[in-house]
Design a protein around this motif. Structure first.
Motif, PDB file in Angstrom:
ATOM      1  N   ALA A 113       0.853  -0.616  -0.124  1.00 16.63           N
ATOM      2  CA  ALA A 113      -0.352  -0.160  -0.162  1.00 16.63           C
ATOM      3  C   ALA A 113       1.072   1.182   0.241  1.00 16.63           C
ATOM      4  N   ASN A 114       1.716   1.705   0.549  1.00 12.62           N
ATOM      5  CA  ASN A 114       2.803   2.001   0.532  1.00 12.62           C
ATOM      6  C   ASN A 114       3.612   2.736  -0.852  1.00 12.62           C
ATOM      7  N   ALA A 115       3.978   1.142  -1.200  1.00  8.86           N
ATOM      8  CA  ALA A 115       5.357   1.797  -2.626  1.00  8.86           C
ATOM      9  C   ALA A 115       4.422   2.382  -3.565  1.00  8.86           C
ATOM     10  N   ALA A 116       3.090   1.029  -3.409  1.00  8.76           N
ATOM     11  CA  ALA A 116       1.621   2.137  -4.189  1.00  8.76           C
ATOM     12  C   ALA A 116       2.613   3.850  -4.729  1.00  8.76           C
ATOM     13  N   TRP A 117       1.765   4.238  -3.558  1.00  6.83           N
ATOM     14  CA  TRP A 117       2.243   6.072  -3.292  1.00  6.83           C
ATOM     15  C   TRP A 117       3.972   6.667  -3.317  1.00  6.83           C
ATOM     16  N   ALA A 118       4.721   5.991  -2.657  1.00  8.44           N
ATOM     17  CA  ALA A 118       5.974   6.407  -2.332  1.00  8.44           C
ATOM     18  C   ALA A 118       6.566   6.122  -3.653  1.00  8.44           C
ATOM     19  N   SER A 119       6.651   4.982  -4.517  1.00 12.52           N
ATOM     20  CA  SER A 119       7.391   4.294  -5.750  1.00 12.52           C
ATOM     21  C   SER A 119       7.302   5.608  -6.834  1.00 12.52           C
ATOM     22  N   LYS A 120       6.302   7.108  -6.820  1.00 11.76           N
ATOM     23  CA  LYS A 120       6.208   8.575  -7.473  1.00 11.76           C
ATOM     24  C   LYS A 120       7.386   9.215  -6.348  1.00 11.76           C
ATOM     25  N   ALA A 121       7.799   9.471  -5.204  1.00 11.56           N
ATOM     26  CA  ALA A 121       8.223  10.351  -4.548  1.00 11.56           C
ATOM     27  C   ALA A 121       9.976  10.483  -5.436  1.00 11.56           C
ATOM     28  N   GLY A 122      10.828  11.133  -5.112  1.00  5.44           N
ATOM     29  CA  GLY A 122      11.693  11.658  -5.958  1.00  5.44           C
ATOM     30  C   GLY A 122      12.910  11.181  -4.963  1.00  5.44           C
ATOM     31  N   ALA A 123      12.826  11.006  -4.044  1.00  8.74           N
ATOM     32  CA  ALA A 123      13.320  10.231  -2.799  1.00  8.74           C
ATOM     33  C   ALA A 123      13.053   9.018  -2.071  1.00  8.74           C
ATOM     34  N   LEU A 124      13.924   8.167  -1.258  1.00  9.55           N
ATOM     35  CA  LEU A 124      13.122   7.263  -0.602  1.00  9.55           C
ATOM     36  C   LEU A 124      14.754   7.084   0.874  1.00  9.55           C
ATOM     37  N   VAL A 125      14.334   7.333   2.612  1.00  7.84           N
ATOM     38  CA  VAL A 125      15.565   7.446   3.189  1.00  7.84           C
ATOM     39  C   VAL A 125      14.873   6.589   3.980  1.00  7.84           C
ATOM     40  N   PHE A 126      15.802   6.041   4.681  1.00 10.27           N
ATOM     41  CA  PHE A 126      15.535   5.367   5.290  1.00 10.27           C
ATOM     42  C   PHE A 126      16.109   5.662   7.621  1.00 10.27           C
ATOM     43  N   VAL A 127      15.581   6.342   7.862  1.00  4.42           N
ATOM     44  CA  VAL A 127      16.246   6.906   9.133  1.00  4.42           C
ATOM     45  C   VAL A 127      16.300   5.173  10.238  1.00  4.42           C
ATOM     46  N   LEU A 128      17.404   5.356  10.625  1.00  2.10           N
ATOM     47  CA  LEU A 128      18.270   4.798  11.699  1.00  2.10           C
ATOM     48  C   LEU A 128      19.110   5.385  12.627  1.00  2.10           C
ATOM     49  N   SER A 129      18.406   4.398  13.516  1.00  2.70           N
ATOM     50  CA  SER A 129      19.598   4.535  15.261  1.00  2.70           C
ATOM     51  C   SER A 129      21.013   3.959  15.902  1.00  2.70           C
ATOM     52  N   ASP A 130      21.270   4.623  16.313  1.00  4.84           N
ATOM     53  CA  ASP A 130      22.872   3.705  16.887  1.00  4.84           C
ATOM     54  C   ASP A 130      22.468   2.900  17.925  1.00  4.84           C
ATOM     55  N   ARG A 131      22.048   1.677  18.046  1.00  2.00           N
ATOM     56  CA  ARG A 131      21.959   1.117  19.648  1.00  2.00           C
ATOM     57  C   ARG A 131      22.909   1.495  21.007  1.00  2.00           C
ATOM     58  N   LEU A 132      23.628   1.522  20.456  1.00  3.82           N
ATOM     59  CA  LEU A 132      25.383   1.659  21.415  1.00  3.82           C
ATOM     60  C   LEU A 132      25.797   2.769  21.183  1.00  3.82           C
ATOM     61  N   PHE A 133      26.113   3.383  22.797  1.00  5.99           N
ATOM     62  CA  PHE A 133      26.646   4.826  22.705  1.00  5.99           C
ATOM     63  C   PHE A 133      27.917   4.429  23.550  1.00  5.99           C
ATOM     64  N   VAL A 134      28.810   5.202  22.731  1.00  6.99           N
ATOM     65  CA  VAL A 134      30.748   5.246  22.660  1.00  6.99           C
ATOM     66  C   VAL A 134      30.581   6.405  23.631  1.00  6.99           C
ATOM     67  N   SER A 135      31.007   6.392  24.788  1.00  4.69           N
ATOM     68  CA  SER A 135      31.209   7.525  25.826  1.00  4.69           C
ATOM     69  C   SER A 135      32.358   8.581  25.448  1.00  4.69           C
ATOM     70  N   PRO A 136      32.703   9.938  24.775  1.00  2.00           N
ATOM     71  CA  PRO A 136      33.603  10.493  24.383  1.00  2.00           C
ATOM     72  C   PRO A 136      34.604  10.429  25.658  1.00  2.00           C
ATOM     73  N   MET A 137      34.455  10.327  26.692  1.00  2.18           N
ATOM     74  CA  MET A 137      35.276  10.443  27.958  1.00  2.18           C
ATOM     75  C   MET A 137      36.131   9.519  27.696  1.00  2.18           C
ATOM     76  N   ASN A 138      36.360   8.664  27.482  1.00  3.31           N
ATOM     77  CA  ASN A 138      36.783   6.843  27.724  1.00  3.31           C
ATOM     78  C   ASN A 138      36.645   5.548  26.823  1.00  3.31           C
ATOM     79  N   GLY A 139      35.805   6.035  25.878  1.00  5.38           N
ATOM     80  CA  GLY A 139      35.645   4.942  24.503  1.00  5.38           C
ATOM     81  C   GLY A 139      34.327   3.867  24.929  1.00  5.38           C
ATOM     82  N   GLU A 140      33.842   3.540  26.337  1.00  7.71           N
ATOM     83  CA  GLU A 140      33.199   2.515  26.358  1.00  7.71           C
ATOM     84  C   GLU A 140      31.691   2.661  26.155  1.00  7.71           C
ATOM     85  N   THR A 141      31.488   1.756  25.839  1.00 11.81           N
ATOM     86  CA  THR A 141      30.156   2.053  25.198  1.00 11.81           C
ATOM     87  C   THR A 141      29.106   0.414  26.324  1.00 11.81           C
TER      88      THR A 141
END
Length: 195
Positions: A73-101
């Motif tokens: 249902a989404n592909a039918a109309w999104a096929s006319k978009a100029g771009a498709l983007v998937f948004v992802l997020s990093d599950r790990l945080f790497v400390s800027p202080m000590n590099g620990e995750t």
């Protein structure tokens, strides 16, 4: 339908909406990179910037793979978009202080801020965006190269608005800026008073 509010909210918030009717025109890469540039200025915990974007332009070598992740249902109309983007997020945080995750407890929240920045920049450039949860959640991590580390948050169609009449009749009826709940139903002084 025109949106309104009794408060002095900036017009960009009332004017931005999520159409499904796109005109099929291709976006250029520099336009898309401008949207990502706006997104990367979003705030994040410890300035970790956990968002990632996987993209394809209409008709390029990656288009079919990304479009193929959307539910039909989404592909039918999104096929006319100029771009498709998937948004992802990093599950790990790497400390800027000590590099620990450690687990990234605010990554989805921060990625949402980046997505909102992208959407508002697109609006300012005369483009429209429509975010979707309707994609193949099982296949998306593999197709997008997310692995175990990155969470796929949403898919986004981006483009120039098209004709509502080009959509199926059921979608035409919903092709207008949607209303919102009253602020009093979403903001509570001191304690949540529902549920």
């Amino acid at each position: 339908m025109t949106r309104s509010t009794p408060r002095p909210v900036h017009p960009q918030f009332l004017e931005r909406w999520s159409p499904r009717a796109f005109d099929g025109s291709v976006l250029d890469e520099e336009t898309l990179l401008t949207l990502f540039d706006a997104a990367h200025w979003a705030p994040s915990a410890f300035n970790y910037q956990p968002w990632r974007f996987v993209w394809a332009l209409q008709g390029d070598a990656n288009w079919d793979a990304l479009l193929g992740l959307l539910v039909p249902a989404n592909a039918a109309w999104a096929s006319k978009a100029g771009a498709l983007v998937f948004v992802l997020s990093d599950r790990l945080f790497v400390s800027p202080m000590n590099g620990e995750t450690s687990p990234a407890t605010t990554a989805s929240f921060d990625a949402g801020a980046a997505w909102a920045s992208l959407a508002l920049q697109a609006h300012a450039m005369g483009l429209h965006t429509h975010a979707m949860a309707g994609y193949d959640h099982a296949r998306a991590p593999d197709v997008l190269g997310a692995g175990e580390r990155f969470k796929v948050e949403a898919a986004v169609a981006i483009g120039r608005i098209g004709n509502r009449e080009d959509l199926p009749e059921a979608m035409q009826k919903r092709e207008f800026p949607s209303p919102r709940k009253p602020v009093e139903e979403i903001a509570f002084a001191g304690k949540l008073t529902e549920g």
